[in-house]
Design an enzyme around this catalytic site. Structure first.
Site, mmCIF file in Angstrom:
data_model
loop_
_atom_site.group_PDB
_atom_site.id
_atom_site.type_symbol
_atom_site.label_atom_id
_atom_site.label_comp_id
_atom_site.label_asym_id
_atom_site.label_seq_id
_atom_site.Cartn_x
_atom_site.Cartn_y
_atom_site.Cartn_z
ATOM 1 C CG HIS A 146 -1.982 -0.992 1.125
ATOM 2 N ND1 HIS A 146 -3.456 -0.560 0.701
ATOM 3 C CD2 HIS A 146 -2.032 -2.321 1.397
ATOM 4 C CE1 HIS A 146 -4.102 -1.715 0.853
ATOM 5 N NE2 HIS A 146 -3.493 -2.780 0.993
ATOM 6 C CG ASP A 194 0.343 9.091 1.043
ATOM 7 O OD1 ASP A 194 0.202 7.996 1.391
ATOM 8 O OD2 ASP A 194 -0.284 10.181 1.568
HETATM 9 C C1 GDG Z 1 -2.125 3.985 3.179
HETATM 10 C C2 GDG Z 1 -1.087 4.327 2.488
HETATM 11 C C3 GDG Z 1 -2.945 4.682 0.556
HETATM 12 C C4 GDG Z 1 -8.227 10.195 8.246
HETATM 13 N N1 GDG Z 1 -8.603 11.095 9.303
HETATM 14 C C5 GDG Z 1 -9.950 10.564 9.589
HETATM 15 C C6 GDG Z 1 -10.253 9.483 8.734
HETATM 16 N N2 GDG Z 1 -9.224 9.573 7.825
HETATM 17 C C7 GDG Z 1 -9.295 8.525 6.808
HETATM 18 C C8 GDG Z 1 -9.388 9.087 5.385
HETATM 19 C C9 GDG Z 1 -8.895 8.063 4.469
HETATM 20 C C10 GDG Z 1 -7.840 7.445 5.390
HETATM 21 O O1 GDG Z 1 -8.024 7.734 6.624
HETATM 22 C C11 GDG Z 1 -6.521 7.517 4.986
HETATM 23 O O2 GDG Z 1 -6.043 7.136 3.982
HETATM 24 P P1 GDG Z 1 -4.858 7.550 3.060
HETATM 25 O O3 GDG Z 1 -4.678 6.629 1.804
HETATM 26 O O4 GDG Z 1 -4.964 8.881 2.826
HETATM 27 O O5 GDG Z 1 -3.623 7.336 4.091
HETATM 28 P P2 GDG Z 1 -2.732 6.158 4.861
HETATM 29 O O6 GDG Z 1 -3.602 5.894 6.126
HETATM 30 O O7 GDG Z 1 -1.497 6.378 5.074
HETATM 31 O O8 GDG Z 1 -2.887 4.744 3.842
HETATM 32 C C12 GDG Z 1 -1.970 5.584 1.353
HETATM 33 C C13 GDG Z 1 -3.810 3.550 1.353
HETATM 34 O O9 GDG Z 1 -3.000 2.889 2.514
HETATM 35 C C14 GDG Z 1 -4.612 2.697 0.843
HETATM 36 O O10 GDG Z 1 -3.931 1.982 0.137
HETATM 37 O O11 GDG Z 1 -3.712 5.425 0.016
HETATM 38 O O12 GDG Z 1 -0.831 5.918 0.376
HETATM 39 O O13 GDG Z 1 0.014 5.353 3.263
HETATM 40 O O14 GDG Z 1 -9.862 7.349 4.067
HETATM 41 O O15 GDG Z 1 -10.489 9.640 5.143
HETATM 42 N N3 GDG Z 1 -11.479 9.044 8.822
HETATM 43 C C15 GDG Z 1 -12.250 9.314 9.831
HETATM 44 N N4 GDG Z 1 -11.828 10.381 10.726
HETATM 45 C C16 GDG Z 1 -10.678 10.951 10.623
HETATM 46 O O16 GDG Z 1 -10.614 11.922 11.272
HETATM 47 N N5 GDG Z 1 -13.710 8.810 9.812
#
Ligand code: GDG
Length: 445
Positions: free
Chosen positions: A154, A348
């Site tokens: 990921h 990322d």
């Molecule tokens: C890894 C990889 C890749 C965030 N704050 C809150 C909240 N979130 C949710 C967001 C989003 C998720 O968390 C974060 O996803 P990301 O993709 O931005 O980042 P990582 O957690 O680092 O994920 C990344 C991912 O895996 C999938 O393959 O895209 O590059 O690092 O959904 O909305 N959700 C809620 N409250 C918050 O305060 N409910």
């Protein structure tokens, strides 16, 4: 149809198993609907118990194991999050290597393999997720498991020169060869991994499978959230000011200090925005037990305080900063209300926040997205305002451009981004990966 076996460090917690609400669970929802599924992973507890905890919710069975206390730290905080996470995000300076951590990482992967192997049938299709479990495929093979096994990373994969800093890195590269399908987020990661493997005399077959979201669900949550009490309170509290919104786990890969400095630079260089904008950063604390994350938190506390002290007025607070999580539906409403989405990771794999922001917009008056060119999402969202997050001035200029962009241009850019988000959803991602893993793995879309 073959049974699908998903393996990830964390599995959905028991209270979420009925509706499968979390990130990976949403992405895999269609695949899960089409298959009998076994989801295998860590129970979240430490202890000596060897047998898996078994439970079932609908067509999905769950099997989770405890990790011995002595190995948990080395495996999770040590090698996975203290060494691999920074390395894979090209932050070798933050990495800490200890041979004992690597040994624990390998021991826990073997433990996973020993607990999982007896549960497997020859025609199962096994899909292993993320950097905690790179050796698992080879460990399963060593135990005689012959079914198809795929792996998806990921997070990014760094250049071979950078990866070369990892002690005993060759061994980890060899682990990748046990998988029938090796997936990463974008082509650059595939090239990097394949080159690193070639450099060690191995044949790398990594391919890009960019992950997506479920845009329809997100868009309708955002529409509904518009009229909730929280959304109205937010609107009232902003008193007509343009909202710049950031949403990230509190993680040093997300470029938060650089982002705060970029915003401060906006206020300094473009004073016309004084009192006209508010930046809100939602940054739920993660990995609070790892030292680098505590340091980051202190740095952000200080930066937010300094910006508010320097630029704030008695009736205007420039930065709102919260380390608590916000409910998903509320978040969708915040995205929709924001004039600018500010997503500036230093590295990322994909970044789903960028895609969620796009999906949540009002088509008649969409917000603008300022996006780091180092997020995997920048490949698909080329119509965002792309910035180099290491340069606070570039972020400031990107913000200024977003805040002053004519409505027609905003709509045009958003339409193209929205098409991209719809073209490649979570379901497409899982479908593509599983089709590559086995011709009979999923029904044709
Ligand atoms: C890894 C990889 C890749 C965030 N704050 C809150 C909240 N979130 C949710 C967001 C989003 C998720 O968390 C974060 O996803 P990301 O993709 O931005 O980042 P990582 O957690 O680092 O994920 C990344 C991912 O895996 C999938 O393959 O895209 O590059 O690092 O959904 O909305 N959700 C809620 N409250 C918050 O305060 N409910």
């Amino acid at each position: 149809m073959a049974r699908l076996v998903i393996v990830s460090n964390r599995v959905p917690p028991p209270r979420e198993r009925g509706q499968l609400a979390g990130g990976l669970a949403i992405a895999l929802r269609d695949a899960i609907r089409d298959h009998d599924t076994l989801w295998f992973g860590w129970s979240g507890a430490t202890g000596e118990r060897r047998e898996p905890h078994l439970s079932k919710a609908g067509r999905v069975s769950f099997a989770t194991i405890d990790i011995p206390e002595t190995e948990y730290r080395g495996y999770y905080q040590g090698f996975s999050n203290g060494m691999l996470w920074p390395l894979l995000h090209s932050r070798m300076g933050l990495a800490q290597f200890h041979r004992a951590d690597l040994a624990a990482y390998r021991a826990v992967n073997r433990l996973f393999a020993e607990a999982l192997a007896p549960l497997l049938r020859p025609d199962d299709i096994v899909w292993v997720h993320d950097y905690h479990l790179i050796p698992l495929g080879r460990d399963l093979r060593a135990l005689g498991v012959s079914c198809r096994i795929g792996f998806f990373l990921h997070v990014p994969f760094p250049t071979p020169q950078l990866f070369d800093h990892l002690p005993q890195g060759d061994d980890l590269l060899r682990d990748f060869t046990a998988y029938d399908v090796l997936g990463v987020q974008v082509q650059q990661d595939a090239d990097n991994l394949n080159q690193a493997m070639a450099g060690s005399g191995l044949r790398g077959r990594a391919r890009a499978f960019p992950i997506g979201i479920d845009p329809e669900t997100f868009a309708s949550a955002a529409r509904r959230a518009e009229s909730t009490p929280d959304a109205m309170r937010l609107r009232e509290s902003l008193a007509g000011r343009a909202l710049i919104l950031g949403v990230d786990r509190l993680d040093y890969s997300k470029g938060l200090p650089q982002r705060f400095r970029g915003y401060a630079q906006l206020l300094r260089r473009f004073p016309e925005h004084h009192k006209g904008v508010t930046m809100m950063q939602i940054a739920p604390v993660s990995r609070g037990d790892v030292a680098q994350y505590r340091t980051l938190r202190r740095e952000l506390d200080e930066l937010a305080g300094r910006i508010n002290g320097e630029h704030g007025e008695f009736d205007w607070v420039p930065v709102r900063y919260m380390t608590r999580a916000v409910a998903r539906n509320t978040l969708a409403g915040f995205y929709r209300y924001a004039r600018v989405g500010l997503v500036t990771p230093l590295a990322d794999g994909m970044n789903l926040v960028a895609k969620e922001f796009v999906a949540a917009q009002n088509p008649d008056d969409p917000g603008a997205l300022v996006l780091s060119r180092f997020a995997g999402a920048a490949d698909e969202l080329a119509d965002a305002i792309l910035v180099n997050p290491f340069d606070p001035d570039e972020t400031a200029e990107g913000l200024h451009r977003a805040l002053t962009m004519p409505p027609d241009e905003r709509r045009d850019r958003w339409q193209r981004m929205e098409e991209a988000v719809r073209r490649n959803t979570a379901a497409t991602w899982a479908g593509n990966f599983l089709r590559a893993l086995g011709p009979t793995a999923v029904r044709a879309a």
